[in-house]
Enzyme design. Structure first.
Site, PDB file in Angstrom:
ATOM      1  N   GLN A  69      -4.739  -1.672   9.628  1.00  0.00           N
ATOM      2  CA  GLN A  69      -4.606  -3.006   9.046  1.00  0.00           C
ATOM      3  C   GLN A  69      -5.228  -4.045   9.981  1.00  0.00           C
ATOM      4  OE1 GLN A  69      -3.211  -3.660   5.893  1.00  0.00           O
ATOM      5  NE2 GLN A  69      -3.996  -5.722   6.246  1.00  0.00           N
ATOM      6  N   LYS A  72       0.845  -1.211   0.000  1.00  0.00           N
ATOM      7  CA  LYS A  72       0.000   0.000   0.000  1.00  0.00           C
ATOM      8  C   LYS A  72       0.873   1.251   0.000  1.00  0.00           C
ATOM      9  CE  LYS A  72      -3.819  -2.403   2.151  1.00  0.00           C
ATOM     10  NZ  LYS A  72      -4.408  -2.917   3.388  1.00  0.00           N
ATOM     11  N   ASP A  93     -11.314   2.853   4.028  1.00  0.00           N
ATOM     12  CA  ASP A  93     -11.620   1.424   3.930  1.00  0.00           C
ATOM     13  C   ASP A  93     -13.129   1.183   3.825  1.00  0.00           C
ATOM     14  OD1 ASP A  93      -9.823  -0.612   3.693  1.00  0.00           O
ATOM     15  OD2 ASP A  93      -9.397  -0.805   5.833  1.00  0.00           O
TER      16      ASP A  93
END
Ligand code: NDP
Length: 297
Positions: free
Chosen positions: A97, A53, A120
């Protein structure tokens, strides 16, 4: 001939567009999109994803900040880090994460993220806005990537019968919400199947567009798909394969070699949905920066 829908190629196309958007935003307003990725603990798979990422963000000119915390970080300390990122004007997207270590309440952490930085798309406010179609929100990256793959490969879901196999919060449910919402990439008639669905084959054969997110290696076989169906395989599974040097191979939830002969178009695994997820994370971050800059201006 069956069309192969390459997530890798579509991803490259979108990243090129994003690179231009980032440059335009910077030239016009001085704003550089900022993405913060928070990693708690040293899980090797998570470290690999976070590294990918960061690298992808930097390639587009997005400012990327990685915050690595030890596995034993108390929940309160993590919530404090998120508060700081919420208040930081240089950060437009926050990603924590997952999975988090067992002593941390994931829902509490997700809910601590400012919904306008929730790139997200897992915050309950984002989920609610996606369902109601009200207010700005970021769609979860994997299903948003599937929509881009369909639209950009010439298979607009509007008016089609889309069948989604899987009802998880990160793929199946938001996938169905995106397909049924009004507007670009939506307007489909949607059926959602799951492990309690009676006669899955009858349901999947009724699809114009079949999106599979089961986590069951190669379970969708040729007899479960009608001629001319557009098939997107979200599944990413490792199966033992002693013929490979590394001892395993990666496959989808669809038995590709059988289904490709009946499908009008199909996405492969690997090289299908996988590359789209990070791309859509970057797209959400750029959009968040654009919204923030519009508000400031
Ligand atoms: P989950 O395990 O959370 O959900 C799987 C879903 O499939 C559930 O709704 C389950 O039903 C359903 N299901 C399982 N077995 C069957 C069956 N025999 N018949 C019908 N339905 C079934 O998985 P995720 O949604 O998180 O992920 C799905 C797949 O997508 C995985 O392979 C994952 O690795 C992959 N993935 C890929 C990503 C990418 O970037 N390419 C990102 C995210 C996921 P029920 O609810 O009844 O249990």
């Amino acid at each position: 001939m069956t069309q192969i829908i390459s997530g890798k190629e579509i991803s490259e196309e979108i990243r090129a567009e994003l690179k231009e958007q980032v440059a335009t935003l910077k030239a016009g307003t001085g704003v550089v999109p900022g993405l913060a990725v928070v990693l708690v603990g040293a899980d090797p798979a998570s470290e690999m994803y976070v590294g990918m990422k960061n690298k992808a963000a930097k390639e587009l000119g997005i400012h990327s900040r990685q915050i690595s915390l030890p596995a034993e970080t108390p929940e309160d300390e993590l919530l404090g880090v998120i508060d700081g990122l919420n208040a930081d004007p240089a950060i437009h997207g926050i990603l924590v994460q997952l999975p988090l270590p067992g002593h941390i309440d994931e829902a509490k952490v997700i809910e601590a993220i400012d919904p306008m930085k929730d790139v997200d798309g897992f915050h309950p406010v984002s989920v609610g806005r996606l369902q109601t179609g009200s207010g700005e929100c970021f769609a979860p990256c994997t299903p948003a990537g599937v929509i881009e793959m369909l639209v950009r490969s010439g298979h607009d879901p509007a008016g089609k019968h889309a069948v989604v196999v899987g009802r998880s919060n990160i793929v199946g449910k938001p996938m169905a919400a995106l397909l049924m919402r009004k507007g670009r990439g939506g307007d489909a008639t949607v059926t959602v199947a799951h492990s309690r669905t009676a006669d899955l084959g009858a349901v999947t054969r009724s699809a114009d567009i079949l999106i599979v997110a089961m986590g069951r290696p190669e379970m969708i076989t040729g007899d479960m798909v009608s001629e001319g169906t557009v098939v997107i395989d979200v599944g990413t599974n490792r199966v033992d394969d002693p013929t490979r040097e590394r001892g395993y191979r990666v496959c989808g939830d669809v038995l590709f070699d059988e289904v490709k002969d009946k499908a009008a178009a199909i996405s492969p695994v690997p090289g299908g949905v996988g590359p789209m997820t990070i791309t859509m994370l970057l797209a959400n971050t750029v959009r968040s920066a654009e919204i923030a800059s519009d508000r400031a201006g």
